[in-house]
Design a protein around this motif. Structure first.
Motif, short mmCIF file in Angstrom:
data_model
loop_
_atom_site.label_atom_id
_atom_site.label_comp_id
_atom_site.label_asym_id
_atom_site.label_seq_id
_atom_site.Cartn_x
_atom_site.Cartn_y
_atom_site.Cartn_z
N GLY A 1 0.85 -1.19 0.00
CA GLY A 1 0.00 0.00 0.00
C GLY A 1 0.88 1.23 0.00
O GLY A 1 2.00 1.21 0.53
N GLY A 2 0.37 2.32 -0.60
CA GLY A 2 1.18 3.52 -0.68
C GLY A 2 2.45 3.30 -1.49
O GLY A 2 3.48 3.93 -1.25
N SER A 3 2.39 2.37 -2.46
CA SER A 3 3.50 2.05 -3.37
C SER A 3 4.67 1.37 -2.69
O SER A 3 5.77 1.32 -3.25
CB SER A 3 4.00 3.34 -4.09
N PHE A 4 4.48 0.82 -1.48
CA PHE A 4 5.52 0.04 -0.84
C PHE A 4 5.40 -1.40 -1.30
O PHE A 4 4.41 -2.07 -1.02
CB PHE A 4 5.41 0.14 0.69
N ARG A 5 6.40 -1.88 -2.02
CA ARG A 5 6.34 -3.20 -2.61
C ARG A 5 7.34 -4.14 -1.94
O ARG A 5 8.45 -3.73 -1.56
CB ARG A 5 6.63 -3.11 -4.11
N MET A 6 6.95 -5.40 -1.84
CA MET A 6 7.81 -6.38 -1.19
C MET A 6 9.21 -6.45 -1.81
O MET A 6 10.21 -6.47 -1.09
CB MET A 6 7.13 -7.75 -1.20
N PRO A 7 9.35 -6.45 -3.16
CA PRO A 7 10.70 -6.48 -3.73
C PRO A 7 11.54 -5.28 -3.31
O PRO A 7 12.76 -5.40 -3.10
CB PRO A 7 10.46 -6.47 -5.25
N ASP A 8 10.91 -4.11 -3.17
CA ASP A 8 11.65 -2.91 -2.76
C ASP A 8 12.11 -3.02 -1.32
O ASP A 8 13.23 -2.60 -0.97
CB ASP A 8 10.78 -1.67 -2.95
N ILE A 9 11.23 -3.54 -0.45
CA ILE A 9 11.60 -3.71 0.95
C ILE A 9 12.75 -4.70 1.08
O ILE A 9 13.70 -4.50 1.83
CB ILE A 9 10.38 -4.19 1.77
N MET A 10 12.69 -5.77 0.29
CA MET A 10 13.74 -6.79 0.32
C MET A 10 15.08 -6.21 -0.14
O MET A 10 16.13 -6.46 0.47
CB MET A 10 13.33 -7.98 -0.53
N ALA A 11 15.05 -5.42 -1.20
CA ALA A 11 16.28 -4.80 -1.70
C ALA A 11 16.87 -3.86 -0.66
O ALA A 11 18.08 -3.85 -0.42
CB ALA A 11 16.00 -4.06 -3.00
N SER A 12 16.00 -3.06 -0.03
CA SER A 12 16.46 -2.12 0.99
C SER A 12 17.02 -2.84 2.21
O SER A 12 17.91 -2.33 2.89
CB SER A 12 15.31 -1.20 1.42
N ALA A 13 16.50 -4.04 2.49
CA ALA A 13 16.96 -4.82 3.65
C ALA A 13 18.29 -5.50 3.37
O ALA A 13 18.88 -6.12 4.27
CB ALA A 13 15.91 -5.86 4.03
N GLY A 14 18.76 -5.42 2.13
CA GLY A 14 20.06 -5.97 1.79
C GLY A 14 20.05 -7.43 1.43
O GLY A 14 21.08 -8.11 1.50
N VAL A 15 18.88 -7.96 1.02
CA VAL A 15 18.81 -9.37 0.62
C VAL A 15 18.60 -9.46 -0.88
O VAL A 15 18.12 -8.52 -1.52
CB VAL A 15 17.67 -10.10 1.37
N LYS A 16 18.95 -10.61 -1.43
CA LYS A 16 18.78 -10.84 -2.85
C LYS A 16 17.51 -11.66 -3.07
O LYS A 16 17.39 -12.77 -2.57
CB LYS A 16 19.99 -11.57 -3.43
N LEU A 17 16.59 -11.11 -3.83
CA LEU A 17 15.32 -11.77 -4.10
C LEU A 17 15.50 -12.86 -5.15
O LEU A 17 16.03 -12.63 -6.23
CB LEU A 17 14.30 -10.73 -4.60
N ILE A 18 15.03 -14.06 -4.80
CA ILE A 18 14.99 -15.17 -5.75
C ILE A 18 13.52 -15.54 -5.96
O ILE A 18 12.87 -16.06 -5.05
CB ILE A 18 15.78 -16.40 -5.24
N GLU A 19 13.00 -15.21 -7.15
CA GLU A 19 11.59 -15.51 -7.45
C GLU A 19 11.46 -16.93 -7.97
O GLU A 19 12.27 -17.38 -8.78
CB GLU A 19 11.07 -14.54 -8.52
N VAL A 20 10.41 -17.61 -7.51
CA VAL A 20 10.16 -18.97 -8.00
C VAL A 20 8.69 -19.12 -8.39
O VAL A 20 7.83 -18.36 -7.95
CB VAL A 20 10.52 -20.04 -6.94
#
Length: 467
Positions: A182-201
């Motif tokens: 909500g408010g344009s906060f997206r899970m991939p963006d939060i993950m990137a900001s948290a310093g983790v690498k997103l692996i989509e499956v």
């Protein structure tokens, strides 16, 4: 009287402030607000006179001017954020502050703000205590976990968990669960900001346990499952159960985290709704960490709650970022009081407003709608009409998407004012009243209206639609 004479007849600010009614007002409202109101009122009238608007002498009489000034000064002195009446039927309306706090939480807030408190003091030893001690045992007992930590919202809870458990590592998540909070906060963006690498499956609509297993590598730090609490995928869709992912995580030695968002502590099916995963169920299914909101289905103050294995929660508490996200004494007081209501499962739905609105019987809503209609009919003009119609309410707040609650709507329509303008006038009233517009009518959904608010709605409607 000519425009020049009208301008000359306007009193000075000092003379106005010498009027008894304004002297009395200065005793109630800080003087700068009254002075500012007087200045703006006189400037506005001067501008209208110079622009050629028709101004009558009675419009600039001392009595009328002081009335204008009083209203403007009161508006200036009012806080920008104030109590409003939610007649939208959206139980968890983000714009209106989501959960209404239980009476017990309100009393706890008043107690804490009226003096000092034992926020970080151990009453037994007199030494330094921890903020978490005020809520930790409650959360442990209610959810069956080893430990708990509360931060200022669920986005912060997810961020802190990811940053602590998997910084610079890979986090596996299904494509169908990469939600926008909500408010344009997206899970991939939060993950990137948290310093983790997103692996989509998997795919948007179908993901299997084998997709997760095939993606695991030496760099995998966490398996993440995100409950889609603000939307639903129907039809040709599949996702693995949390228990399956927990079993995989255990086999591979990788922690499994679930973000369930809306944070139900009790089964919503008891209210005739589709079952929503509860925190307890997620823990029993084997999740190592569960994150959820405190101000959604839980019905408490805005907060993000982290529960799960002690080693992981304590690591998050030691993370320097936890201080950035920590909650204050007011949130702790309100949350503790709210959680204590869950100890008695027989009365919790009556004592927590969010659950009470969701479970409110249609017969009770109908009775309240008839009460409001009766009050309105006696005070509005002949050009305005009132009727009660069937409708549906929503839980809102990113919770229980697609599920509707039957309700009663008090519909107001007038030949003199459009529904959109009517909605604006109700919003600008004191207190602000929020409804919705539909079928060319202004609609008040009674599900989210307290019995004590009916009189206030009737008074505002009378002012707007009087004879």
């Amino acid at each position: 009287m000519t425009n020049k004479n009208l301008l000359r007849s306007l009193p000075s600010i000092d003379r106005l402030l010498g009027e008894p009614s304004l002297k009395e007002l200065i005793g109630e409202i800080p003087r700068p607000y009254v002075v500012e109101a007087a200045r703006k009122t006189l400037d506005e009238i001067r501008s209208r006179i110079r622009e050629g608007f028709a101004i009558k002498e009675e419009d600039i009489s001392f009595e009328r001017l002081t009335q204008y000034i009083r209203l403007r000064a009161e508006a200036l002195a009012n806080t920008s954020i104030r109590r409003a009446i939610n007649a939208t039927g959206i139980v968890l309306h983000t714009g209106l502050g989501r959960s209404v706090l239980p009476v017990a939480a309100q009393k706890a807030l008043i107690d804490v703000v009226s003096g000092h408190c034992n926020l970080e003091i151990d009453l037994k030893t007199g030494g330094r205590g921890k903020r978490s001690e005020h809520y930790q045992e409650l959360l442990k007992n209610l959810t069956g976990v080893e430990s708990a930590l509360v931060v200022n919202n669920n986005a912060a809870a997810v961020f802190l968990a990811l940053n602590t458990l998997a910084c610079s590592k890979e986090v596996i998540v299904s494509r169908g669960e990469l939600v926008e909070i909500g408010g344009s906060f997206r899970m991939p963006d939060i993950m990137a900001s948290a310093g983790v690498k997103l692996i989509e499956v998997g795919t948007t609509n179908r993901t299997y346990v084998s997709d997760y297993e095939n993606a695991i590598s030496e760099e995998t730090g966490l398996i993440l499952k995100v409950h889609t609490s603000n939307f639903c995928i129907v039809g040709f869709a599949k996702s693995p159960a949390l228990s399956e992912l927990a079993e995989l995580g255990k086999k591979k030695g990788i922690p499994v985290m679930e973000d369930i968002g809306s944070g139900a502590l009790m089964d919503m099916s008891r209210f005739g709704l589709k079952s929503e995963p509860t925190v307890q169920e997620s823990i029993r299914a084997g999740a190592d960490i569960v994150t959820f909101s405190g101000d959604k289905l839980l019905g408490g103050p805005q907060s993000g709650i982290i529960v799960g294995r002690k080693e992981f929660v304590e690591a998050m508490a030691r993370n320097p970022l936890s201080r950035t996200f920590r909650i204050d004494k007011l949130t702790i007081a309100a949350l503790e009081a709210t959680l204590k209501l869950y100890v008695d499962s027989d009365t919790v739905s009556r004592n927590i407003p969010t659950l009470r609105y969701i479970s409110r019987p249609l017969s009770e809503i109908t009775h309240a709608a008839n009460q409001l209609k009766a009050k309105l009919i006696t005070s509005i003009s002949d050009n305005a009409k009132i009727e009660i119609i069937d409708g549906f309410s929503e839980v809102g707040g990113g919770s229980l998407p697609g599920q509707q609650l039957p309700t009663k709507l008090v519909a107001i329509y007038s030949a003199d004012i459009s529904p959109i303008d009517l909605a604006q006038k109700f919003r600008e009233a004191n207190p602000p009243i929020f409804g919705r517009v539909g079928d060319d009518k202004f609609l008040l959904d009674i599900r989210t209206v307290e019995d004590s608010e009916i009189e206030a709605i009737a008074q505002v409607a009378s002012q707007i639609l009087s004879h």
